[in-house]
Write a protein that holds these residues in place. Structure first.
Motif, PDB file in Angstrom:
ATOM      1  N   ALA A 214       1.007  -1.583  -0.054  1.00 55.91           N
ATOM      2  CA  ALA A 214       0.069  -0.115   0.000  1.00 55.91           C
ATOM      3  C   ALA A 214       0.784   1.384  -0.099  1.00 55.91           C
ATOM      4  CB  ALA A 214      -0.768  -0.104   1.320  1.00 55.91           C
ATOM      5  N   SER A 215       1.880   1.216   0.964  1.00 59.18           N
ATOM      6  CA  SER A 215       3.261   2.591   0.719  1.00 59.18           C
ATOM      7  C   SER A 215       4.291   2.683  -0.329  1.00 59.18           C
ATOM      8  CB  SER A 215       3.317   2.735   1.725  1.00 59.18           C
ATOM      9  OG  SER A 215       4.729   1.203   2.663  1.00 59.18           O
ATOM     10  N   ARG A 232      -8.453   1.556   7.289  1.00 58.07           N
ATOM     11  CA  ARG A 232      -7.865   2.490   8.019  1.00 58.07           C
ATOM     12  C   ARG A 232      -6.322   2.763   7.634  1.00 58.07           C
ATOM     13  NH1 ARG A 232     -12.280   2.264  11.729  1.00 58.07           N
ATOM     14  NH2 ARG A 232     -13.696   4.108  11.435  1.00 58.07           N
ATOM     15  N   ARG A 233      -5.825   1.293   8.325  1.00 56.61           N
ATOM     16  CA  ARG A 233      -3.898   1.477   8.059  1.00 56.61           C
ATOM     17  C   ARG A 233      -3.840   2.308   6.871  1.00 56.61           C
ATOM     18  NH1 ARG A 233      -4.566  -3.417  10.802  1.00 56.61           N
ATOM     19  NH2 ARG A 233      -5.154  -2.821  12.818  1.00 56.61           N
ATOM     20  N   ILE A 234      -5.100   1.035   5.597  1.00 51.86           N
ATOM     21  CA  ILE A 234      -4.206   1.846   3.849  1.00 51.86           C
ATOM     22  C   ILE A 234      -4.856   3.263   3.071  1.00 51.86           C
ATOM     23  CG2 ILE A 234      -4.504   0.715   1.743  1.00 51.86           C
ATOM     24  CD1 ILE A 234      -5.111  -1.930   2.586  1.00 51.86           C
ATOM     25  N   ILE A 235      -4.962   3.640   4.708  1.00 49.10           N
ATOM     26  CA  ILE A 235      -5.531   5.107   3.596  1.00 49.10           C
ATOM     27  C   ILE A 235      -3.885   6.089   4.661  1.00 49.10           C
ATOM     28  CG2 ILE A 235      -7.073   7.592   4.654  1.00 49.10           C
ATOM     29  CD1 ILE A 235      -8.660   6.013   4.390  1.00 49.10           C
ATOM     30  N   GLU A 236      -3.599   4.805   5.780  1.00 52.65           N
ATOM     31  CA  GLU A 236      -2.261   5.582   6.338  1.00 52.65           C
ATOM     32  C   GLU A 236      -1.044   5.912   5.169  1.00 52.65           C
ATOM     33  OE1 GLU A 236      -4.344   5.760  10.751  1.00 52.65           O
ATOM     34  OE2 GLU A 236      -2.594   4.205   9.949  1.00 52.65           O
ATOM     35  N   SER A 237      -1.191   4.397   5.179  1.00 53.86           N
ATOM     36  CA  SER A 237       0.330   3.869   4.271  1.00 53.86           C
ATOM     37  C   SER A 237      -0.106   4.485   2.763  1.00 53.86           C
ATOM     38  CB  SER A 237      -0.477   2.205   4.205  1.00 53.86           C
ATOM     39  OG  SER A 237       0.078   1.876   5.394  1.00 53.86           O
ATOM     40  N   SER A 238      -0.842   4.899   2.336  1.00 52.49           N
ATOM     41  CA  SER A 238      -0.967   5.649   1.354  1.00 52.49           C
ATOM     42  C   SER A 238      -0.462   6.758   1.324  1.00 52.49           C
ATOM     43  CB  SER A 238      -1.972   4.649   0.406  1.00 52.49           C
ATOM     44  OG  SER A 238      -2.777   5.882   0.511  1.00 52.49           O
ATOM     45  N   ALA A 239      -0.540   6.997   2.107  1.00 58.49           N
ATOM     46  CA  ALA A 239      -0.755   8.726   2.194  1.00 58.49           C
ATOM     47  C   ALA A 239       1.076   9.446   1.952  1.00 58.49           C
ATOM     48  CB  ALA A 239      -0.281   9.464   3.647  1.00 58.49           C
ATOM     49  N   GLY A 240       1.978   8.377   1.821  1.00 57.14           N
ATOM     50  CA  GLY A 240       3.540   8.725   0.603  1.00 57.14           C
ATOM     51  C   GLY A 240       3.165   8.846  -0.227  1.00 57.14           C
ATOM     52  N   ASN A 241       2.853   7.501  -1.123  1.00 58.89           N
ATOM     53  CA  ASN A 241       2.852   7.746  -2.611  1.00 58.89           C
ATOM     54  C   ASN A 241       1.424   8.110  -3.799  1.00 58.89           C
ATOM     55  OD1 ASN A 241       0.490   6.335  -2.330  1.00 58.89           O
ATOM     56  ND2 ASN A 241       1.443   3.591  -2.947  1.00 58.89           N
ATOM     57  N   LEU A 242       0.508   8.408  -2.832  1.00 58.30           N
ATOM     58  CA  LEU A 242      -0.687   9.256  -2.329  1.00 58.30           C
ATOM     59  C   LEU A 242      -1.353   8.079  -4.523  1.00 58.30           C
ATOM     60  CD1 LEU A 242       0.010  12.680  -3.305  1.00 58.30           C
ATOM     61  CD2 LEU A 242      -1.256  11.661  -1.542  1.00 58.30           C
ATOM     62  N   ALA A 243      -1.436   6.523  -4.102  1.00 60.42           N
ATOM     63  CA  ALA A 243      -2.310   5.839  -4.577  1.00 60.42           C
ATOM     64  C   ALA A 243      -3.505   6.034  -5.063  1.00 60.42           C
ATOM     65  CB  ALA A 243      -1.998   4.613  -4.503  1.00 60.42           C
TER      66      ALA A 243
END
Ligand code: NAD
Length: 449
Positions: A214-215, A232-243
């Motif tokens: 996810a990140s 919710r964790r995936i939303i946090e993980s994807s903050a870096g790659n903006l997937a």
């Protein structure tokens, strides 16, 4: 179940499982015997898979819609050709029986969905065309899609993620649930008989591998199906790659039986609406509100079906309900039913494990005379235990149904199509299913909101 299905499953397993002494043992959900060893990828293996998928993507997209469609149709044929072996493996690993709306049904849904994706027309849409402007909507690939799946309908939900992604010209790295990796990896191996190399890569590993997927900076979109907490964790993980994210999360679907509904004609549909896949279905009915005027009849009809539907090892063609897939889920169901009993709710049938069938079997359970604030109503049980709540004021039933902060699906049940349509409009849910079945007519409507 035939010997040939067992040998086909064994051959599939040989293609994907970890070498002896490596990987993680995966148990048969019904018997708890080890059926195979799932490879456990390290984060570096995932990085390598994403790099390969990224390298393969431009050529896959450049193939064009028509040729990709043809390849995907061939992949659907390959799934059909291997359906019995895959269903056998799925039945053992997930627990769902071969028969009924279960393992074979799931395989049929996989190839049908893939064919639907393959044949979906993707012509540009003209949005504006006047003297000043011509604007078109065109469909382009995002790049590399990360697909993260759950354990309840592991093949079908993986295909829901993989099919549209490949159709658009994306490549896919799929991470199955650590509970059901073997059947997903086997289906991917079958699809890879016809797909070009590295267009679809299965990587089985733990939650860390999911989090990395996810990140990862080279992932362009994540398709995730699973619990709300992980979403919710995936939303946090994807903050870096903006997937880009497509998240299908948990539910606690309400059903409402309106006054004047004939219980005898809806009982069987109600039962399967709640107990499909032994209740382990995201959009299964998980709490049922029934009007006082028909309450006792609905409860009795549901209990009669629940007490008679065959449950057991899924390889026995007689069975249509199976075990809970894993110990954690079994414990959730037991805890919620025990709590309901302690609060004075009435267990009409079931209400206990079925140890003679195996470690993770729980009897189909109908719980009546239960308050709306009981944990069995408020929390997602994800198993074969349905709370049936009595109401006399229709407005209160809607307040209760809409009172949780989940809204995956809902259903309304009435013999009156107009009343059902109005009721569907009052449900706060992404999808509302309405049954207006009468003794001589069945009508199903569905609305998205
Ligand atoms: P889960 O959230 O525990 O796991 C789902 C997947 O996420 C697994 O592959 C897991 O390895 C992975 N994962 C775990 N932690 C992660 C992280 N931090 N980052 C990325 N990936 C991670 O869900 P589950 O127990 O497999 O499935 C049950 C739940 O899924 C239920 O709540 C059910 O309602 C829901 N569900 C929803 C749908 C739907 O379409 N909305 C469909 C099926 C299941």
């Amino acid at each position: 179940m035939s010997d040939s299905a067992a040998s086909a499953a064994a051959a599939l397993l040989d293609r994907i499982q970890a070498p002896e002494g490596a990987g993680r043992d995966i148990p048969d959900a019904a018997t708890r015997e080890v059926i195979g060893r799932a490879p456990v990828a390290a984060v570096e293996d995932l990085d390598d898979a994403i790099a390969r998928a990224k390298a393969a993507q431009p050529a896959w997209e450049a193939l064009g819609h028509e040729k990709r469609s043809a390849v995907l149709l061939a992949a659907a044929d390959a799934i059909d050709a291997n359906a019995e072996g895959l269903a056998y493996l799925l039945s053992r690993e997930q627990g769902k029986p071969l028969n009924g709306p279960n393992a074979r049904f799931e395989l049929g849904a996989c190839s049908a969905w893939l064919r639907t994706n393959a044949t979906t027309v993707l012509e540009p849409q003209v949005l504006v065309d006047d003297e000043t402007l011509h604007a078109e909507l065109v469909y382009k690939a995002a790049g590399v899609v990360g697909a993260i799946g759950p354990w309840n309908w592991p093949l079908m939900i993986s295909i829901w993620q993989i099919g549209p992604s490949l159709r658009m010209g994306n490549t896919v790295v799929a991470k199955p649930s650590e509970y059901t990796p073997l059947s997903v990896l086997a289906m991917i191996a079958v699809m890879n008989e016809v797909l070009p190399p590295d267009v679809l890569i299965g990587v089985s590993g733990d939650r860390e591998v999911g989090a990395r997927l996810a990140s990862h900076p080279d992932i362009d979109k994540i398709m995730f199906t699973g619990s709300t907490a992980t979403g919710r964790r995936i939303i946090e993980s994807s903050a870096g790659n903006l997937a880009r994210l497509t998240l299908e999360l948990g539910g606690n679907d309400a059903g409402i039986v309106l006054p004047g509904t004939d219980p005898s004609v809806i009982a069987e549909d109600l039962f399967w609406g709640a107990f499909i896949n032994t209740g382990q279905t995201c959009a299964a009915m998980k709490r049922l509100y029934v009007h006082d005027s028909v309450y006792d009849e609905v409860v009795d009809a549901l209990a009669a079906i629940a007490a008679s539907v065959p449950m057991g090892n899924g390889l026995d063609e007689n069975n249509v309900l199976g075990p809970l897939q894993n110990r954690a889920q079994f414990d959730i169901v037991s805890r919620l039913v025990d709590d309901a009993k302690a609060r004075g709710a009435r267990v009409v049938t079931g209400g206990e494990s079925a140890p003679e069938l195996g470690e993770l079997f729980y009897r189909p359970t109908i719980v009546a005379d239960i308050d709306n604030d009981a944990a069995l109503v408020q929390e997602e049980q994800f198993g074969p235990a349905l709370p049936v709540i009595r109401y006399s004021d229709v407005d209160e039933a809607f307040d209760w149904a809409n009172g949780l902060d989940v809204g995956l699906g809902a259903s309304v049940w009435s013999s009156d199509p107009e009343a059902a349509r109005d009721a569907a409009g009052r449900m706060q849910s992404g999808t509302v299913y309405g049954s207006t079945r009468t003794a001589d007519c069945t009508r199903w409507c569905r609305s998205a909101g």
